[in-house]
Design a protein around this motif. Structure first.
Motif, PDB file in Angstrom:
ATOM      1  N   LYS A  55      -1.382  -3.688   1.413  1.00  0.00           N
ATOM      2  CA  LYS A  55      -0.276  -3.001   0.791  1.00  0.00           C
ATOM      3  C   LYS A  55       0.239  -1.725   1.850  1.00  0.00           C
ATOM      4  O   LYS A  55       1.325  -1.786   2.133  1.00  0.00           O
ATOM      5  CB  LYS A  55      -0.522  -2.375  -0.461  1.00  0.00           C
ATOM      6  CG  LYS A  55       0.690  -1.542  -1.000  1.00  0.00           C
ATOM      7  CD  LYS A  55       1.786  -2.255  -1.627  1.00  0.00           C
ATOM      8  CE  LYS A  55       3.168  -1.433  -2.070  1.00  0.00           C
ATOM      9  NZ  LYS A  55       4.138  -2.464  -2.246  1.00  0.00           N
ATOM     10  N   ILE A  70       3.641  -1.297   3.972  1.00  0.00           N
ATOM     11  CA  ILE A  70       4.563   0.008   3.813  1.00  0.00           C
ATOM     12  C   ILE A  70       4.787   0.411   5.214  1.00  0.00           C
ATOM     13  O   ILE A  70       5.922   0.576   5.370  1.00  0.00           O
ATOM     14  CB  ILE A  70       3.930   1.068   2.828  1.00  0.00           C
ATOM     15  CG1 ILE A  70       3.927   0.523   1.448  1.00  0.00           C
ATOM     16  CG2 ILE A  70       4.491   2.225   2.989  1.00  0.00           C
ATOM     17  CD1 ILE A  70       2.764   1.326   0.614  1.00  0.00           C
ATOM     18  N   VAL A 123       9.652  10.155  -1.618  1.00  0.00           N
ATOM     19  CA  VAL A 123       9.017   8.889  -2.233  1.00  0.00           C
ATOM     20  C   VAL A 123       7.459   8.985  -1.623  1.00  0.00           C
ATOM     21  O   VAL A 123       7.307   8.894  -0.576  1.00  0.00           O
ATOM     22  CB  VAL A 123       9.661   7.617  -2.051  1.00  0.00           C
ATOM     23  CG1 VAL A 123       8.825   6.355  -2.449  1.00  0.00           C
ATOM     24  CG2 VAL A 123      10.991   7.292  -2.632  1.00  0.00           C
ATOM     25  N   THR A 124       6.589   8.783  -2.756  1.00  0.00           N
ATOM     26  CA  THR A 124       5.410   8.401  -2.238  1.00  0.00           C
ATOM     27  C   THR A 124       5.021   7.216  -3.112  1.00  0.00           C
ATOM     28  O   THR A 124       4.916   6.969  -4.244  1.00  0.00           O
ATOM     29  CB  THR A 124       4.417   9.466  -3.001  1.00  0.00           C
ATOM     30  OG1 THR A 124       4.660  10.928  -2.498  1.00  0.00           O
ATOM     31  CG2 THR A 124       2.938   9.254  -2.879  1.00  0.00           C
ATOM     32  N   GLU A 125       4.352   6.360  -2.149  1.00  0.00           N
ATOM     33  CA  GLU A 125       4.036   5.029  -2.732  1.00  0.00           C
ATOM     34  C   GLU A 125       2.335   4.954  -2.944  1.00  0.00           C
ATOM     35  O   GLU A 125       1.481   5.547  -2.191  1.00  0.00           O
ATOM     36  CB  GLU A 125       3.976   4.170  -1.471  1.00  0.00           C
ATOM     37  CG  GLU A 125       5.468   3.692  -1.054  1.00  0.00           C
ATOM     38  CD  GLU A 125       6.216   2.840  -2.045  1.00  0.00           C
ATOM     39  OE1 GLU A 125       5.556   2.494  -2.806  1.00  0.00           O
ATOM     40  OE2 GLU A 125       7.208   2.592  -1.820  1.00  0.00           O
ATOM     41  N   THR A 126       1.847   4.502  -4.134  1.00  0.00           N
ATOM     42  CA  THR A 126       0.457   4.356  -4.549  1.00  0.00           C
ATOM     43  C   THR A 126       0.006   2.963  -4.193  1.00  0.00           C
ATOM     44  O   THR A 126       0.715   2.005  -4.373  1.00  0.00           O
ATOM     45  CB  THR A 126       0.292   4.890  -5.860  1.00  0.00           C
ATOM     46  OG1 THR A 126       0.914   6.118  -6.098  1.00  0.00           O
ATOM     47  CG2 THR A 126      -1.225   4.838  -6.303  1.00  0.00           C
ATOM     48  N   LYS A 184      -2.739   7.199  -1.602  1.00  0.00           N
ATOM     49  CA  LYS A 184      -1.097   7.304  -1.695  1.00  0.00           C
ATOM     50  C   LYS A 184      -0.568   7.812  -0.430  1.00  0.00           C
ATOM     51  O   LYS A 184      -1.346   8.245   0.424  1.00  0.00           O
ATOM     52  CB  LYS A 184      -0.707   8.125  -2.788  1.00  0.00           C
ATOM     53  CG  LYS A 184      -1.422   9.665  -2.849  1.00  0.00           C
ATOM     54  CD  LYS A 184      -0.747  10.371  -3.944  1.00  0.00           C
ATOM     55  CE  LYS A 184      -1.479  11.862  -4.300  1.00  0.00           C
ATOM     56  NZ  LYS A 184      -0.869  12.590  -5.311  1.00  0.00           N
ATOM     57  N   ILE A 244       6.060   8.624   2.446  1.00  0.00           N
ATOM     58  CA  ILE A 244       6.663   7.862   3.453  1.00  0.00           C
ATOM     59  C   ILE A 244       7.875   8.662   4.046  1.00  0.00           C
ATOM     60  O   ILE A 244       8.050   9.711   3.429  1.00  0.00           O
ATOM     61  CB  ILE A 244       7.063   6.571   2.784  1.00  0.00           C
ATOM     62  CG1 ILE A 244       8.304   6.944   1.918  1.00  0.00           C
ATOM     63  CG2 ILE A 244       5.860   5.843   2.178  1.00  0.00           C
ATOM     64  CD1 ILE A 244       8.933   5.474   1.574  1.00  0.00           C
ATOM     65  N   ASP A 298      11.544   7.836   5.532  1.00  0.00           N
ATOM     66  CA  ASP A 298      12.888   6.691   5.503  1.00  0.00           C
ATOM     67  C   ASP A 298      14.014   6.830   6.315  1.00  0.00           C
ATOM     68  O   ASP A 298      14.990   6.338   6.256  1.00  0.00           O
ATOM     69  CB  ASP A 298      13.317   6.675   4.218  1.00  0.00           C
ATOM     70  CG  ASP A 298      13.595   7.891   3.340  1.00  0.00           C
ATOM     71  OD1 ASP A 298      14.000   8.961   4.120  1.00  0.00           O
ATOM     72  OD2 ASP A 298      13.970   7.733   2.184  1.00  0.00           O
TER      73      ASP A 298
END
Length: 414
Positions: A28, A32, A361-364, A371, A374, A376
């Motif tokens: 994952k 990302i 945005v933070t992706e877990t 986490k 990110i 963009d």
């Protein structure tokens, strides 16, 4: 099949299943990263093949990892190839520790008896011996005794690997810490510059600081200091207003621009200030203070840039920058420096300016343990040469005396 063998097999299956969760984290995280503007800009050709090989290595390493730090360190190897200091990789806290909970005896007893507390990395070195040895290190040495306010003290020492340093707690007034526990691991990639694996002082979760430095006796990003009561002439106090305009001497105006934040409230505040001073830049010399400006966007800073572009037709600008000048404020400093009659003074800026995050945005990751904050935004200003380096001033200022006074002295000499 006997009971002992069944239990052993059950433990193996459980551990393998857990390891597979972290393999999913690696997949994952790689997915990302591959969508980030910084990856698309920087990772091409042979670098892409190396990155693909790194994914497989991380999967092998994480299958063998036995503790949170080992897992965190393994996954972080996918981030290190990028020059993108806005990225922040961290560990999610299994329990929320608040300042009030530090005074809650029942909470602290549960916490100190938990697996989370007991599995914390610890040093086997004698704390008293290493503290005594490091107390004599030169002030400009990376090694030494550091302090986090009055709450914690830490001994930072080099390991047998010359590029690696470990920070171990020597004294704590916070019950979530105890002497001997490791607070950080630094990987030195240039003199006094590090990729820093640090534990959050309150939550005690791992975070990766891509742009840690030693400056003026302080680790700039994690805020550990060698000297508790050292006078600070480099930074502006947090109690100072973000925007300020005044006359500070014959023929000299002073303009502080302390934030370019773009929230509705921040934009309204900066616009109100702009409207009050837009016709006030009348002195032949203007000091523009960009110290401790955490950035934002040209939606906020653009009007000030146009104002200064107009001013420069009749006056001269001296702009102050420091290591806490970040992001859009660094971009602003670059654009200023390209104008005639502008001199940058101070020290190099932070070096976190090429990519940003419009959405926060933070992706877990699938395990829920890690986490990634990110980025963009693309590099629309060719800022990559400044990433991790910062914008360098035309003239360095001393950290030993007031920067405004030093600037006025330079102006008067000219």
């Amino acid at each position: 099949m006997n009971r002992v063998l069944l239990v052993f097999i059950s433990l193996l299956v459980s551990r393998y299943a857990l390891a597979q969760d972290y393999v999913a984290d690696a997949d994952k995280l790689a997915a990302i990263i591959q969508q980030l503007p910084s990856y698309k800009d920087q990772i091409k050709g042979d670098q892409k093949r190396l990155f693909d090989a790194q994914i497989q290595q991380v999967k092998r390493d994480i299958m063998k990892a036995k503790d949170p730090y080992s897992r965190f360190y393994a996954l972080s190897q996918l981030i290190l190839p990028l020059r993108d200091n806005h990225l922040y990789f961290s560990q999610a806290p299994p329990v929320d520790i608040t300042v009030p909970s530090l005074k809650d005896t029942a909470f602290m007893n549960r916490y100190r008896g938990s697996v989370w507390f007991k599995q914390a990395l610890s040093s086997k070195l004698n704390i008293d011996s290493i503290s005594k040895a490091l107390s004599a290190t030169p002030a400009d040495s990376v090694e030494g005794i550091y302090h986090y306010g009055d709450a914690l003290s830490m001994a930072l020492y080099r390991t047998t690997k010359r590029d690696s340093l470990v920070g171990v707690i020597t004294d704590s007034k916070i019950k979530t810490w105890q002497p001997g526990q490791i607070a950080m691991v630094l990987k030195e990639y240039q003199p006094k510059r590090f990729k820093a694996y640090t534990l959050h002082v309150l939550q005690k979760t791992w975070g990766l600081l891509l742009n840690e430095k030693l400056m003026h006796g302080m680790l700039t990003e994690s805020h550990w200091k060698k000297f508790k009561n050292q006078s600070d002439f480099v930074n502006i106090k947090s109690t100072e207003p973000l925007f300020k305009f005044k006359n500070i001497g014959p023929g000299i105006n002073y303009l502080r621009l302390g934030s370019f934040a773009t929230s509705n409230k921040s934009l309204a505040n900066s616009t109100d200030f702009y409207n009050t001073i837009k016709d006030s830049l009348t002195a032949p010399t203007l000091i523009v203070d960009l110290r401790n400006n955490g950035g934002g966007g040209f939606k906020s800073s653009g009007k000030f840039l146009k104002l200064l572009e107009a001013y420069i037709r009749k006056g001269r600008i001296y702009a102050l920058i420091n290591n806490r000048t970040f992001s859009n404020a660094e971009q602003f400093a670059i654009k200023l420096s390209q104008l005639k009659n502008v001199t940058l003074l101070g020290e190099p800026t932070n070096g976190t300016l090429t990519y940003g995050n419009n959405t926060g945005v933070t992706e877990t990751l699938p395990s829920g343990e890690f986490k990634l904050y990110i980025t963009d935004m693309r590099d629309d200003g060719n800022y990559l040469p400044f990433e991790g380096v910062g914008v360098k001033p035309n003239t360095l200022l001393s950290a030993q005396s007031d920067w405004i006074l030093q600037t006025i002295q330079l102006i008067n000499k000219k």
